[in-house]
Design a protein around this motif. Structure first.
Motif, PDB file in Angstrom:
ATOM      1  N   VAL A 223       0.835  -1.199   0.000  1.00  0.00           N
ATOM      2  CA  VAL A 223       0.000   0.000   0.000  1.00  0.00           C
ATOM      3  C   VAL A 223       0.871   1.251   0.000  1.00  0.00           C
ATOM      4  N   MET A 224       0.435   2.251  -0.748  1.00  0.00           N
ATOM      5  CA  MET A 224       1.135   3.523  -0.801  1.00  0.00           C
ATOM      6  C   MET A 224       0.168   4.624  -0.408  1.00  0.00           C
ATOM      7  N   PRO A 225       0.219   5.076   0.852  1.00  0.00           N
ATOM      8  CA  PRO A 225      -0.666   6.162   1.283  1.00  0.00           C
ATOM      9  C   PRO A 225      -0.176   7.493   0.737  1.00  0.00           C
ATOM     10  N   LEU A 226      -0.940   8.091  -0.161  1.00  0.00           N
ATOM     11  CA  LEU A 226      -0.582   9.367  -0.770  1.00  0.00           C
ATOM     12  C   LEU A 226      -1.415  10.511  -0.215  1.00  0.00           C
ATOM     13  N   ALA A 227      -2.238  10.193   0.761  1.00  0.00           N
ATOM     14  CA  ALA A 227      -2.855  11.198   1.621  1.00  0.00           C
ATOM     15  C   ALA A 227      -2.105  11.130   2.950  1.00  0.00           C
ATOM     16  N   GLY A 277      -9.311  12.032  -3.053  1.00  0.00           N
ATOM     17  CA  GLY A 277     -10.030  12.670  -4.138  1.00  0.00           C
ATOM     18  C   GLY A 277      -9.167  13.251  -5.244  1.00  0.00           C
ATOM     19  N   ASP A 278      -9.791  14.141  -6.017  1.00  0.00           N
ATOM     20  CA  ASP A 278      -9.132  14.733  -7.185  1.00  0.00           C
ATOM     21  C   ASP A 278      -7.869  15.506  -6.821  1.00  0.00           C
ATOM     22  N   ALA A 279      -7.852  16.117  -5.633  1.00  0.00           N
ATOM     23  CA  ALA A 279      -6.714  16.960  -5.259  1.00  0.00           C
ATOM     24  C   ALA A 279      -5.415  16.170  -5.253  1.00  0.00           C
ATOM     25  N   VAL A 280      -5.480  14.900  -4.921  1.00  0.00           N
ATOM     26  CA  VAL A 280      -4.295  14.038  -4.934  1.00  0.00           C
ATOM     27  C   VAL A 280      -4.187  13.300  -6.262  1.00  0.00           C
TER      28      VAL A 280
END
Length: 536
Positions: A223-227, A277-280
């Motif tokens: 898993v790669m948490p990008l938030a 969401g879209d922001a990321v």
């Protein structure tokens, strides 16, 4: 199964010790190394008087040390409390006071805010400031701070089953509040997300859960948490993957570097992204598409994307599906509990994906009667599964948000939906943000959706502003693609072709971008004050 993360992780480390648990590309920790680092930190905490019932605040961007500190706090029965790393000194002081912090973990690059916040009278006495050296140049360590890697005797106490975790709300309409989770309840609430999403049965015992994690047949989730980890979706999904014996790939950066993220995802064979969401998603997609080649997909191992916290548009979902065989789970949840509903799509053919209620989710009318089986009904979402204990130190607000209905405790954060039938709902917006214009209720999410359907619009926020004639006037703040010639009038007409006339924005403000928090939230109170002071 009733257990805690700390106990399961300790046992998983004993079973699969050589497997990589956390990596940031430059630094990798096996499960054995992660457990030993957590034990050392637990000893360090104990040496400074931090233990069961205390609060360990973590004021940091995503990094491996974040998860080590979390593990150590859970081991002791201290409450980890993720804080917004973008908070300034005054905001940080308020957060430290809110969570009643007795220890603080932070990177040296944020030392100025820590030093300034610690001097404020409302901040409780910090018995320990644990500083991560994040190569912040010549910046000296904070006087009195303890290095994160300071030696200490490893400490492995019996892990209490009454531990807590504090998760702060976004604070978009005021000062954030700390939501109190029992760690055991959180563990129970996350079991579907941990096992069910992989098609695995939920294990009935701790021993069975260890068996799942060590079974070679269990899918290895990378898993790669990008938030940010302060976002519950990123943190909880990472915690769940550690319960499975998977790997958490951390982009150790205070801001999203989309190109670096794509390189890291490719190098570490990431199978799952966690985004907000879209922001990321948009900058990630731009980086992927710029790197795409006819020879094959850039991210061949990516098979799932989980999003929560803000809107993930169908346009962006279609672009994500174009990366390969990717399943997207777009969750409707809140810091206070849930998830309430999820929109799942396996390919672009499934779009637009509709939100489907989770088991335990309900729709309530004004009299708190359930109406989720009545197509066309409008009501607020509620949930009656495993829930937080409430807001820290605020019994009044706790009683309001977590009412007992029909003898069962619910969480009702105030999100309005319309029932579509067969378990599906359409999100209308948070009750506190509903615009009352000329006696008509207008749900911002509906108007935002109409605006975002315009090909030149990249982001939109709708809110109500005071108006002498209408009470409140529908106001839209819109970001357009660079170089777009679209006007405010064009956008108003676009909405009018899709929605009733009274829902059209009476004012449209065009901006290059809309400022959002790392979790994708907009500070509506600040935006409302700003727009009110500007000429219409």
């Amino acid at each position: 199964m009733r257990s805690t993360y700390g106990q399961l992780w300790r046992e998983v480390a004993a079973a699969v010790g050589d497997r990589v648990a956390v990596t940031s590309g430059e630094r990798a920790l096996t499960y054995r190394e992660l457990e030993r680092e957590a034990a050392r930190l637990a000893g360090l905490f104990r040496a400074h008087g931090i233990g069961r019932g205390d609060t360990v605040a973590i004021y940091a961007y995503n990094c491996p040390e974040y998860l080590s500190a979390l593990f150590a706090a859970l081991t002791l029965g201290a409450a980890p409390a993720p804080l917004n790393f973008r908070s300034r000194a005054g905001e940080l002081a308020g957060l430290l006071a809110e969570v009643q912090a007795t220890a603080l973990v932070y990177p040296r690059s944020l030392a100025d805010a820590v030093t300034a916040a610690a001097d404020r009278t409302e901040v409780p006495e910090l018995r320990l400031r644990l500083e991560v050296d994040d190569d912040a140049g010549a910046r000296p360590a904070v006087p009195g701070a303890v290095p994160f890697d300071a030696p200490a005797e490893e400490h492995r106490p019996e892990i209490p089953d009454d531990g807590r975790l504090l998760l702060c709300t976004g604070g978009t309409t005021g000062r954030p509040k700390a939501v109190v989770w029992s760690v055991a309840d959180l563990f129970e609430a996350q079991q579907y997300a941990t096992y069910g999403t992989l098609g695995l049965p939920v294990p009935g015992t701790l021993e069975a859960a260890i068996g799942v994690a060590s079974d070679a047949g269990t899918p290895h989730v990378v898993v790669m948490p990008l938030a940010p980890f302060m976002h519950g979706t990123a943190l909880f999904n990472s915690m769940n993957v550690l319960s499975l014996g998977g790997t958490v790939v951390v982009l150790a950066s205070p801001r999203l570097d989309a190109e670096a993220a794509i390189r890291l995802a490719r190098d570490q064979l990431a199978t799952r992204w966690i985004i907000a969401g879209d922001a990321v998603a948009r900058p990630l997609l731009e980086a992927v598409e710029a790197d795409a080649a006819d020879a094959g997909p850039v991210l061949p191992h990516l098979d799932s994307v989980i999003s929560s916290g803000m809107r993930l548009s169908d346009d962006v979902k279609a672009r994500l599906h174009a990366l390969g065989d990717v399943t997207i789970s777009d969750f409707l949840a809140s810091t206070e509990g849930g998830p309430y509903a999820v929109a799942v799509s396996g390919s672009a053919d499934d779009l637009p994906a509709r939100l489907r209620l989770f088991p335990g989710a309900v729709v309530l009318d004004a009299a708190h009667q359930e109406v989720q089986d009545m197509p066309g009904a409008v009501g607020v979402l509620g949930f009656r599964g495993a829930l937080p204990q409430g807001y820290l130190g605020d019994p009044g607000r706790t009683a309001e948000t977590f009412p007992v209905i029909g003898g069962r405790r619910h969480v009702v954060p105030g999100d309005y939906v319309q029932v579509l039938g067969e378990g599906y709902v359409e999100l209308l917006g948070r009750g506190s943000a509903v615009v009352n214009s000329g006696g008509e209720k207008i749900y911002p999410a509906e108007v935002e959706e109409a605006l975002l359907s315009h090909p030149e619009v990249t982001d939109a926020v709708v809110l109500g502003l005071p108006d002498r004639r209408w009470g409140e006037a529908v106001t839209a703040v819109v970001a357009l693609r660079a170089g777009s010639a679209v006007t405010a009038g064009d956008l108003t007409a676009h909405v009018g072709r899709r929605l009733a006339g009274y829902k059209k924005p009476k004012r449209v403000v065009l901006r290059e971008q809309i400022e959002r928090s790392p979790t994708g939230k907009v500070d509506l109170r600040a935006l409302r004050a700003q727009l009110t002071s500007e000429p219409g």
